[in-house]
Design a protein around this motif. Sequence first.
Motif, PDB file in Angstrom:
ATOM      1  N   ASP A 108      46.364  54.659  35.493  1.00 45.80           N
ATOM      2  CA  ASP A 108      46.903  53.807  36.554  1.00 45.80           C
ATOM      3  C   ASP A 108      45.888  52.762  36.994  1.00 45.80           C
ATOM      4  O   ASP A 108      46.242  51.618  37.299  1.00 45.80           O
ATOM      5  CB  ASP A 108      47.330  54.659  37.748  1.00 45.80           C
ATOM      6  N   VAL A 109      44.637  53.143  37.029  1.00 44.30           N
ATOM      7  CA  VAL A 109      43.589  52.180  37.391  1.00 44.30           C
ATOM      8  C   VAL A 109      43.494  51.083  36.334  1.00 44.30           C
ATOM      9  O   VAL A 109      43.394  49.886  36.656  1.00 44.30           O
ATOM     10  CB  VAL A 109      42.238  52.898  37.578  1.00 44.30           C
ATOM     11  N   ASP A 110      43.543  51.488  35.073  1.00 38.91           N
ATOM     12  CA  ASP A 110      43.490  50.488  33.993  1.00 38.91           C
ATOM     13  C   ASP A 110      44.690  49.539  34.071  1.00 38.91           C
ATOM     14  O   ASP A 110      44.555  48.317  33.877  1.00 38.91           O
ATOM     15  CB  ASP A 110      43.455  51.185  32.635  1.00 38.91           C
ATOM     16  N   ARG A 111      45.886  50.097  34.341  1.00 35.35           N
ATOM     17  CA  ARG A 111      47.095  49.271  34.435  1.00 35.35           C
ATOM     18  C   ARG A 111      46.984  48.293  35.608  1.00 35.35           C
ATOM     19  O   ARG A 111      47.343  47.113  35.500  1.00 35.35           O
ATOM     20  CB  ARG A 111      48.315  50.164  34.610  1.00 35.35           C
ATOM     21  N   ALA A 112      46.462  48.769  36.710  1.00 33.89           N
ATOM     22  CA  ALA A 112      46.319  47.905  37.881  1.00 33.89           C
ATOM     23  C   ALA A 112      45.309  46.801  37.619  1.00 33.89           C
ATOM     24  O   ALA A 112      45.495  45.644  38.036  1.00 33.89           O
ATOM     25  CB  ALA A 112      45.914  48.740  39.092  1.00 33.89           C
ATOM     26  N   ASN A 113      44.242  47.128  36.930  1.00 33.88           N
ATOM     27  CA  ASN A 113      43.238  46.110  36.599  1.00 33.88           C
ATOM     28  C   ASN A 113      43.827  45.058  35.649  1.00 33.88           C
ATOM     29  O   ASN A 113      43.523  43.852  35.774  1.00 33.88           O
ATOM     30  CB  ASN A 113      42.010  46.763  35.981  1.00 33.88           C
ATOM     31  N   ALA A 114      44.647  45.505  34.705  1.00 36.07           N
ATOM     32  CA  ALA A 114      45.279  44.561  33.774  1.00 36.07           C
ATOM     33  C   ALA A 114      46.232  43.631  34.519  1.00 36.07           C
ATOM     34  O   ALA A 114      46.263  42.405  34.273  1.00 36.07           O
ATOM     35  CB  ALA A 114      46.019  45.317  32.684  1.00 36.07           C
ATOM     36  N   SER A 115      47.006  44.181  35.440  1.00 33.82           N
ATOM     37  CA  SER A 115      47.910  43.348  36.234  1.00 33.82           C
ATOM     38  C   SER A 115      47.129  42.354  37.083  1.00 33.82           C
ATOM     39  O   SER A 115      47.532  41.189  37.248  1.00 33.82           O
ATOM     40  CB  SER A 115      48.782  44.225  37.134  1.00 33.82           C
ATOM     41  N   LEU A 116      45.992  42.794  37.608  1.00 38.90           N
ATOM     42  CA  LEU A 116      45.156  41.892  38.407  1.00 38.90           C
ATOM     43  C   LEU A 116      44.603  40.768  37.549  1.00 38.90           C
ATOM     44  O   LEU A 116      44.598  39.593  37.965  1.00 38.90           O
ATOM     45  CB  LEU A 116      44.020  42.688  39.056  1.00 38.90           C
ATOM     46  N   ALA A 117      44.155  41.109  36.348  1.00 42.68           N
ATOM     47  CA  ALA A 117      43.606  40.075  35.460  1.00 42.68           C
ATOM     48  C   ALA A 117      44.670  39.045  35.099  1.00 42.68           C
ATOM     49  O   ALA A 117      44.407  37.824  35.077  1.00 42.68           O
ATOM     50  CB  ALA A 117      43.037  40.733  34.211  1.00 42.68           C
ATOM     51  N   LEU A 118      45.918  39.500  34.822  1.00 44.41           N
ATOM     52  CA  LEU A 118      47.006  38.583  34.494  1.00 44.41           C
ATOM     53  C   LEU A 118      47.322  37.667  35.675  1.00 44.41           C
ATOM     54  O   LEU A 118      47.514  36.446  35.509  1.00 44.41           O
ATOM     55  CB  LEU A 118      48.237  39.374  34.079  1.00 44.41           C
ATOM     56  N   ALA A 119      47.364  38.246  36.893  1.00 41.48           N
ATOM     57  CA  ALA A 119      47.678  37.451  38.074  1.00 41.48           C
ATOM     58  C   ALA A 119      46.588  36.421  38.337  1.00 41.48           C
ATOM     59  O   ALA A 119      46.868  35.269  38.717  1.00 41.48           O
ATOM     60  CB  ALA A 119      47.861  38.367  39.276  1.00 41.48           C
ATOM     61  N   GLN A 120      45.331  36.807  38.148  1.00 44.77           N
ATOM     62  CA  GLN A 120      44.232  35.866  38.356  1.00 44.77           C
ATOM     63  C   GLN A 120      44.270  34.738  37.314  1.00 44.77           C
ATOM     64  O   GLN A 120      43.994  33.566  37.639  1.00 44.77           O
ATOM     65  CB  GLN A 120      42.898  36.616  38.302  1.00 44.77           C
ATOM     66  N   ALA A 121      44.619  35.063  36.032  1.00 43.34           N
ATOM     67  CA  ALA A 121      44.709  34.037  34.980  1.00 43.34           C
ATOM     68  C   ALA A 121      45.827  33.053  35.289  1.00 43.34           C
ATOM     69  O   ALA A 121      45.680  31.822  35.118  1.00 43.34           O
ATOM     70  CB  ALA A 121      44.926  34.698  33.627  1.00 43.34           C
ATOM     71  N   ASN A 122      46.961  33.567  35.748  1.00 44.69           N
ATOM     72  CA  ASN A 122      48.090  32.700  36.077  1.00 44.69           C
ATOM     73  C   ASN A 122      47.740  31.764  37.229  1.00 44.69           C
ATOM     74  O   ASN A 122      48.050  30.561  37.205  1.00 44.69           O
ATOM     75  CB  ASN A 122      49.298  33.557  36.433  1.00 44.69           C
ATOM     76  N   LEU A 123      47.047  32.302  38.228  1.00 42.49           N
ATOM     77  CA  LEU A 123      46.651  31.466  39.359  1.00 42.49           C
ATOM     78  C   LEU A 123      45.667  30.383  38.909  1.00 42.49           C
ATOM     79  O   LEU A 123      45.732  29.229  39.353  1.00 42.49           O
ATOM     80  CB  LEU A 123      46.034  32.339  40.455  1.00 42.49           C
ATOM     81  N   GLY A 124      44.785  30.749  38.008  1.00 47.10           N
ATOM     82  CA  GLY A 124      43.804  29.780  37.516  1.00 47.10           C
ATOM     83  C   GLY A 124      44.472  28.618  36.785  1.00 47.10           C
ATOM     84  O   GLY A 124      44.072  27.458  36.939  1.00 47.10           O
ATOM     85  N   ARG A 125      45.508  28.916  35.945  1.00 46.54           N
ATOM     86  CA  ARG A 125      46.207  27.861  35.213  1.00 46.54           C
ATOM     87  C   ARG A 125      46.917  26.901  36.172  1.00 46.54           C
ATOM     88  O   ARG A 125      46.910  25.682  35.993  1.00 46.54           O
ATOM     89  CB  ARG A 125      47.204  28.481  34.245  1.00 46.54           C
TER      90      ARG A 125
END
Length: 399
Positions: A108-125
């Motif tokens: 669950d921690v890994d999944r949450a970190n992956a979701s966070l990374a995706l959200a941060q990448a989308n915000l950056g674009r």
Amino acid sequence: MHIESPTLKLLLASLTAFSLSQCGPKNEFAPPPPPPVTVSTPIVADQTVYVSFPATLAGVSEVEIRARVRGVLEQSFFEEGKKVEKGAKLFLIEQAPYQATLAASKADVDRANASLALAQANLGRLRRAGPRAVSELDIETAEAEVANAQAMVRQAEAKLDSAEIDLSYTDIQSPVSGRMSRRLVDLGNLVGNGEPTLLTRVVDEKSIRAYYDVPERIMLEYYRRRSEDKDISEHLNKVRLELADGTIYEHLGVIDFIDNKVNESTRTALVRSVFPNPEGELSSGLFARVGYPQEHKDAIMVPSVSVLKDIGGTYVWVVDEKNTVSRRGVTTGPTVQRQQADKNAVPVRDTIITAGLEASDKVIVSGLQRARDGATVTPKMATANQPAKPEQPAELQGK
């Protein structure tokens, strides 16, 4: 004609002389001599008398070992009644369910970190595209998704911590060094099902605490000295312990706690003393008597058999220089024991006299039944006394 013979005349003369001798001054009986009594002067010596209170002993630390998670009790690693060190392994509860929960929490921690990374990448674009390519609403939505992903990471990490804690509870260790009790649950039983199951107890016996109640009449002395800022630490550091078989424990103790309130129901205050127990001679749960020292400087002591009591009060018989007996009212203190010259003989009980008697007074210690106020006696001094040895006085024992 009456003729008197010489023999008859001699007999009549003898009877007449005897009769006259009995009628003279020598006919009075001599008074009996004054009755003999044994007297003794009081012993004067410093005495330490212990006021004792019934106490219950307890280890300096007594810990109940309980199952904090649900599961089957699989293993035990200690010997009942033996000593263990702090951190020693005691029990093992089945770990498989908690290891699985821990693995799921890590995922669950890994999944949450992956979701966070995706959200941060989308915000950056979106930010790189600039306001001409995307709307302000899109950027705000992306920022909210990042914040939500960060919260999901923290939540997953908290669940991971909880899973690790639950897994650690399956490995039960001793929180203190001490002596183990018996196993209260056999291996193979389900424990921790709805409540923390009691598995055993461990008692730290390096030091022993004695708990006892002190009557308020004795506590008043402590309160007075405390209010006068007098140093009482010397007495507080010299309490002794008398065990159930009458023996005196070799180590003195310290009073480390006095309750801040007198119990209104029992009129006593709870007091605690601590005694070292390096050899393990004491054990939790024992009955004992804690003795608190009271100093008597230059105490005046007489044999207890010479101290009498009637409706008029407590008194002794004393003999003056003219060998005349008089009653002397006295105020008594505690009782002590005096060892006789013959070590096999029963010790003599002496009573401390706090008022009414001087060290030079001659007190009747034997022949008391012959003593009468104003009577004349023939006193005989008793053998030399030895200093008394402190004894636990019954009249001062705590109730």
